[in-house]
Design a protein around this motif. Sequence first.
Motif, PDB file in Angstrom:
ATOM      1  N   ILE A  45      11.054  55.874  56.778  1.00 45.27           N
ATOM      2  CA  ILE A  45      12.651  55.996  56.655  1.00 45.27           C
ATOM      3  C   ILE A  45      12.459  55.400  55.321  1.00 45.27           C
ATOM      4  O   ILE A  45      13.872  55.917  54.134  1.00 45.27           O
ATOM      5  N   ALA A  46      11.841  53.950  54.806  1.00 43.71           N
ATOM      6  CA  ALA A  46      11.732  54.036  53.284  1.00 43.71           C
ATOM      7  C   ALA A  46      11.184  54.684  52.573  1.00 43.71           C
ATOM      8  O   ALA A  46      12.104  55.316  51.275  1.00 43.71           O
ATOM      9  N   ALA A 199      15.226  45.464  59.377  1.00 47.27           N
ATOM     10  CA  ALA A 199      14.663  44.472  58.290  1.00 47.27           C
ATOM     11  C   ALA A 199      13.415  44.786  57.589  1.00 47.27           C
ATOM     12  O   ALA A 199      12.916  44.244  56.626  1.00 47.27           O
ATOM     13  N   GLN A 200      12.848  45.407  58.785  1.00 45.30           N
ATOM     14  CA  GLN A 200      11.072  46.147  57.908  1.00 45.30           C
ATOM     15  C   GLN A 200      11.930  47.524  56.810  1.00 45.30           C
ATOM     16  O   GLN A 200      10.928  47.410  56.071  1.00 45.30           O
ATOM     17  N   ILE A 201      12.385  48.074  57.126  1.00 46.44           N
ATOM     18  CA  ILE A 201      13.139  48.579  55.505  1.00 46.44           C
ATOM     19  C   ILE A 201      13.546  48.269  54.321  1.00 46.44           C
ATOM     20  O   ILE A 201      12.803  48.824  53.334  1.00 46.44           O
ATOM     21  N   MET A 205      11.325  47.866  50.221  1.00 43.63           N
ATOM     22  CA  MET A 205      12.274  48.253  49.390  1.00 43.63           C
ATOM     23  C   MET A 205      11.959  48.276  47.736  1.00 43.63           C
ATOM     24  O   MET A 205      11.818  48.819  47.143  1.00 43.63           O
ATOM     25  N   LEU A 206      11.533  46.965  47.398  1.00 40.71           N
ATOM     26  CA  LEU A 206      10.650  46.207  46.309  1.00 40.71           C
ATOM     27  C   LEU A 206       9.657  46.820  46.044  1.00 40.71           C
ATOM     28  O   LEU A 206       9.247  47.366  44.873  1.00 40.71           O
ATOM     29  N   VAL A 207       8.993  46.780  47.133  1.00 41.50           N
ATOM     30  CA  VAL A 207       7.481  47.558  47.003  1.00 41.50           C
ATOM     31  C   VAL A 207       7.837  49.215  46.652  1.00 41.50           C
ATOM     32  O   VAL A 207       6.912  49.782  45.109  1.00 41.50           O
TER      33      VAL A 207
END
Length: 476
Positions: A45-46, A199-201, A205-207
């Motif tokens: 998803i990310a 929360a996991q996703i 995001m910054l990664v």
Amino acid sequence: MPAAGEAKLSLVTLTGMVVGSMVGAGIFSLPQAFGKATGPLGAIIAWTIAGIGMLMVAFVFQSLAQRRPDLDAGIFMYAKEGFGNYLGFLSALGYWAAALLGNVTYFILVKSTLGLFFPAFGDGNTLIAVATSSVLLWVFHSLILRGIQQAAALNTVVTVAKILPILVFLLLVMMAFDWQIFKENFWGADNAGMESLSAQIRNTMLVTVFVFVGIEGASVYSRYAQKRRDVGTATVTGFLFVLALMLAVTLLSYGVMPKEDLAELRNPSMAGVLAAVTGPWGAIFVSIGLVISVAGAYIAWVMLAAEILYAAARHQTMPRFLGRENVAGVPANALWLTNTIVQVFLIISMFSDYAFMIAVAMTSSMILIPYLLVAAFGVKTNLRGDNALTLSKGSGAETVQSLVALLYTAGLVYAAGLKFLLLTTLIYIPGTVLFLMARNEQKLIIFNHVEWFVFSVLAAGFFAVIFAVARGTLII
């Protein structure tokens, strides 16, 4: 970097700049970074969100390269043209800071890699690691000051050299892939509900931003392109290739080791994944690939950092002294300032146990404002089309792409979190001295009313950080 009179850059070379800028240290840390934050579902998803969002950003760069060929200095000129001198300056400063912080991560990660074999290097922020990094920093600096002939072409060659080890990694891990391990990792949490998945996703995001920094590599050098349309083509082509690599490295690693073990790997975590498949030689192989990759990425990024300061000075956004070249055609003052600040951050890294991850988060946070302003300018250009060089309003597709890019980059600002956004003011406020110098040289007023408001907000954040650090309520 190309000097006046040199041959223009081809599509292949521009694509190499994009791929070379994006594929650096970040890809070698993906297994651990994602293993800490989420499982395969969250990763899919990310990467889907990041892929669509950054593809829209790539399309905006492609569209602007065609519709505004007069803006040939890349990312900061879009902000200056669309939103005024100070926001243009902040875009240039933010991009430059992201470039030099990225170089800090390269040095830390190389020394952390050597720490696998020589304990004195630790996690890349021990005294001997910083001392060695400093020597390498100034050796590179001296070489660049003498001029690097065909530097962009050299980057293309190095890019090919560093992609090959990654492809070998993917082949070997694919052969060892275990569907059972992948399924056990899938949800990323024992009791995975939508809230925990969300929360996991967010935590990834910054990664994803960090590994895509460099997507604008062709845009920064747009004035050197043989054909203007090559800038957009190189940006989209390079992005899609790198996205495929990032997605493959992330997902295949979940089929080799449990998520908890991935999270505990030291960086470069690709080394630990391949070692689990092949034995110790896998770690050595990945480590060699990382050194090649970082060397190539450093060449690309030190060029980008100096070029952005040089271009900003040429367009009267930075002080004149940053626009001066030496006899070899290198923007020497811009290079000196860049590498001096890199040296300062290397020294600071000795006092943080999480130097690499902080540098990654700061790099990502600093690049968000330039990306946000590019997307906003894309929306403005497509909706208005009132400049003589912009022949008409954008097509419906271009307008939608720019709007999605704006929503995505705004979402990233939110995902970055208040802490790292506030920390960026530690660079924006002291860096504003350069803007004051430039305005004073031109005998112009410093800020208009809107710019005073922007500066006041940044200054409030700056003093809030200083106060919080002094009280111990904010740990850097």
